[in-house]
Design a protein around this motif. Structure first.
Motif, mmCIF file in Angstrom:
data_model
loop_
_atom_site.group_PDB
_atom_site.id
_atom_site.type_symbol
_atom_site.label_atom_id
_atom_site.label_comp_id
_atom_site.label_asym_id
_atom_site.label_seq_id
_atom_site.Cartn_x
_atom_site.Cartn_y
_atom_site.Cartn_z
ATOM 1 N N CYS A 101 -8.764 2.246 2.801
ATOM 2 C CA CYS A 101 -7.872 1.180 2.066
ATOM 3 C C CYS A 101 -8.947 0.933 0.827
ATOM 4 O O CYS A 101 -9.959 0.553 0.786
ATOM 5 N N VAL A 155 -3.671 1.980 0.117
ATOM 6 C CA VAL A 155 -4.549 3.028 0.946
ATOM 7 C C VAL A 155 -4.407 4.356 0.167
ATOM 8 O O VAL A 155 -3.314 4.929 -0.336
ATOM 9 N N SER A 180 -1.573 -3.936 0.773
ATOM 10 C CA SER A 180 -2.809 -3.089 0.805
ATOM 11 C C SER A 180 -2.393 -1.864 0.037
ATOM 12 O O SER A 180 -1.314 -1.276 0.138
ATOM 13 N N VAL A 199 -2.109 -1.883 6.381
ATOM 14 C CA VAL A 199 -2.734 -0.774 6.133
ATOM 15 C C VAL A 199 -1.839 0.215 6.999
ATOM 16 O O VAL A 199 -1.523 1.472 6.529
ATOM 17 N N SER A 219 -7.284 -4.835 -0.487
ATOM 18 C CA SER A 219 -6.140 -5.673 0.259
ATOM 19 C C SER A 219 -6.252 -7.413 -0.382
ATOM 20 O O SER A 219 -7.385 -7.539 -0.931
#
Length: 498
Positions: A28, A21, A19, A443, A31
Motif C-alpha cells: 500500500c 496499492v 488507498s 486495500v 491511504s
C-alpha cells in the motif's frame, strides 16, 4: 519501469477511505480517509438512519486527492478501481441519475415490519428456500417503505442501487450491480439463480428498477470524461470490482473457500464464513449472502454472524468501571491477575440493541455472580472480554449447525484482536487457530480490482504479499477451564432467554 497502481475506495458510514496499492509489489503506497471525524447520520425519527450519497462522493474525492498528492502518482499509473461499501443501503435515482432522497442506510430499522409481513405472507419455505433469509430489514424492504410512504417519489425512481453501485455510477455514468449486492438486498433468488422476481412482485416493484448485473470481478464500467475531469483520473480507467464491506473484508484476508472464516471485532463484531453448499439458518439468526466469488456455476456463500455488543462493551467498561485514564493495554494487564472464568463472574454483553443471533430479542447487558468480598474491577474487566468471546462462540455454533467446519479464523490485527485475552479465549473455546494480518477494506478493494482487470490471475496471486503478523493456537493445557467458563456463561444466557 513505470509504476502501476490499483485504487480502492471503502465507503463506510463513518468515513470514505481511499488507498493506492502498488500492483507489482502488493504494498500500500498511501491511504487517507475523510471526514476525519465521524460523518453525520441523520435520524429524523427514532430508529431511522440516513446519509446523503453526495457526501460519500465528496469524501471519496478528498481522500483520492490526498493520496495522489502524497504519492505523486499520475492518472495514467492507475490501472483499475475497486469499491467496498456499507451493505444494505438504498439509493434511489431518476432517469437523469439524480438522487431522489437521502440513502436509507444499513442501521435504519424502519423497514422491519415490511420484511416481517413479507416473510409471514410469502411463507418461511419460499423466503428461506429462495432468498436464504427473511426479507428482514434489507434493501428490498426499505424500498417497500418508500413505496408506501413516499408514493410520488417512488413513481420517479428509475434505478435503485447500493452505496457501492452509486459510487461506481458516479465514476462511470453507468448504473449496474452484482449478484453479491443483490443478495444482500434480498433481491437474488438462489434456487432459480435469477433476480428474485417473486419478492419484487409481492412488493409491487417493476424489475426494471434493478440495474444491469455485472460479474463481481470484471470490467464493470470505465471512468467517464466528466468524472475524470472532476477527480483527476484518466478517462477509460476500468472499474473492475465491488463488494459489500463484510464480503470485502473476507476478500482482504484472502478468505474465498468453504470452511474459511474472517472476523472483525470493533464496536460490533462479525464472524463471516464461506459455505460451499446452499444452506440457511431456519431461525435467521445468521444471514447468508452470495460471497464475492459466487457465480451461477460456483456456489460460494458468505454466512454472516453479527454481535452488536462487542467493542462497545469493552469501551463502556473502560469508561465506567476501569480506573480513570487507563489504556486498553493496561486493562489487559490487570486482567492477567484473574483466572480463566473470572472466578464465577459472567457478563452477558447484549446491551447494544436487539441481537439477530437471539432472534431479534433485546435482553440487555447483565453482570452476574459478583461477590462483594472477592471480586474487584479486574474481574469485571476480564468477564467483559470473556462474555464478548462467548457471544461469538454462541453464534458460531449456529454456523456449525449449517455445516461450517471452523478450524481457522483470519482477522486484521485491530480493535479487540489487539487483546491477548480476547484472542486466547476465542482460540481456546472455538478450537480454531487465529491468524492476524495487516490489511483493510480499501486495500482489499484495490487488490480485488487487480483481479477483475486481469493484473492478477487469481486471489492467491493478489494476496501473496498479505502480511501475517501473528498466529494464536488453542491453549490445550487450559482448554477445559475455558470450556467450563463458556458453559457457565451459556447457562446464564439460556436462563435469561426463557
Amino acid at each position: 519501469m513505470a509504476k502501476r497502481y490499483l485504487l480502492g475506495f471503502d465507503v463506510g458510514s463513518s468515513s470514505v477511505k481511499a488507498s493506492l496499492v502498488n500492483a507489482d509489489s502488493g504494498e500500500c503506497a498511501a491511504s487517507a480517509f475523510f471526514p476525519e471525524r465521524e460523518a453525520p447520520i441523520t435520524a429524523v425519527k427514532a430508529g431511522w438512519a440516513e446519509q446523503d450519497p453526495q457526501m460519500w462522493w465528496d469524501n471519496a474525492k478528498l481522500s483520492l486527492k490526498k493520496i495522489m498528492a502524497e504519492t505523486g502518482a499520475t492518472a495514467d499509473e492507475i490501472k483499475a478501481i475497486g469499491i467496498s461499501y456499507q451493505m444494505h443501503g438504498l439509493v434511489c435515482v431518476d432517469k437523469e441519475q439524480k438522487v431522489l432522497r437521502p440513502s436509507i442506510i444499513w442501521c435504519d430499522s424502519r423497514a422491519v415490519p415490511y420484511g416481517e409481513k413479507a416473510f409471514n405472507e410469502l411463507g418461511a419455505e419460499q423466503c428461506l428456500g429462495h432468498l436464504l433469509n427473511s426479507p428482514g430489514n434489507f434493501t428490498a424492504a426499505k424500498l417497500a417503505w418508500v413505496k408506501e410512504n413516499e408514493p410520488e417519489l417512488f413513481d420517479r425512481i428509475d434505478k435503485i442501487m447500493l452505496p457501492g453501485d452509486y459510487i461506481a455510477m458516479r465514476l462511470s455514468g453507468v448504473a449496474n450491480t452484482t449478484i453479491s449486492g443483490l443478495s444482500e438486498g434480498m433481491m437474488w433468488d438462489f434456487k432459480d439463480k435469477k433476480v428474485a422476481k417473486f419478492l419484487l412482485d409481492y412488493y409491487g416493484f417493476n424489475e426494471t428498477v434493478i440495474p444491469d448485473i455485472v460479474p463481481t470481478f470484471s470490467i464493470q464500467s470505465e471512468v467517464c470524461a466528466e468524472a475524470a475531469a472532476e477527480l483527476g483520473l484518466k478517462e477509460g480507467t476500468p472499474i473492475s470490482y465491488r463488494g459489500g464491506d463484510q464480503p470485502n473484508n473476507a476478500l482482504s484476508l484472502n478468505v474465498f473457500n468453504p470452511g474459511e472464516i474472517a472476523s472483525t471485532a470493533g464496536t460490533s463484531g462479525v464472524v463471516y464464513g464461506v459455505l460451499g453448499e446452499t444452506n440457511y439458518d431456519p431461525k435467521s439468526r445468521v444471514n447468508t449472502f452470495a460471497h464475492v466469488n459466487y457465480t451461477q456455476d460456483l456456489n460460494r456463500l458468505g454466512v454472516l454472524l453479527c454481535i452488536n455488543g462487542t467493542g462497545i462493551l469493552n469501551a463502556w467498561v473502560r469508561r465506567t468501571i476501569a480506573p480513570e485514564g487507563i489504556s486498553y493495554a493496561d486493562m489487559n494487564t490487570l486482567t492477567d491477575s484473574v483466572p480463566i472464568g473470572s472466578e464465577g463472574v459472567t457478563i452477558i454483553p447484549f446491551g447494544n440493541g436487539a441481537e439477530r443471533v437471539l432472534e431479534n430479542r433485546e435482553i440487555g447487558c447483565s453482570i452476574n455472580g459478583v461477590n462483594f468480598n472477592k471480586h474487584g474491577k479486574a474481574h469485571l474487566m476480564r468477564a467483559a472480554q470473556e462474555g464478548i468471546v462467548f457471544s461469538f462462540c454462541y453464534g458460531m455454533e449456529v454456523m456449525q449447525q449449517m455445516g461450517m467446519d471452523i478450524k481457522k479464523i483470519h482477522a486484521g490485527k485491530a480493535n479487540m484482536f489487539l487483546s491477548p485475552l480476547f484472542r486466547d479465549t476465542l482460540a481456546a473455546v472455538s478450537g480454531a487457530t487465529i491468524e492476524l494480518y495487516e490489511t483493510d477494506g480499501s486495500v482489499g478493494a484495490a487488490k480485488g480490482a487487480g483481479m477483475g482487470c486481469g493484473i492478477y490471475k487469481d486471489h492467491d496471486e493478489a494476496f501473496s504479499t498479505l502480511k501475517k503478523l501473528a498466529v494464536i493456537t488453542p491453549d490445550e493445557k487450559n482448554r477445559d477451564a475455558y470450556l467450563a467458563a463458556y458453559a457457565a456463561w451459556k447457562e446464564k444466557l439460556e436462563q435469561l432467554l426463557k
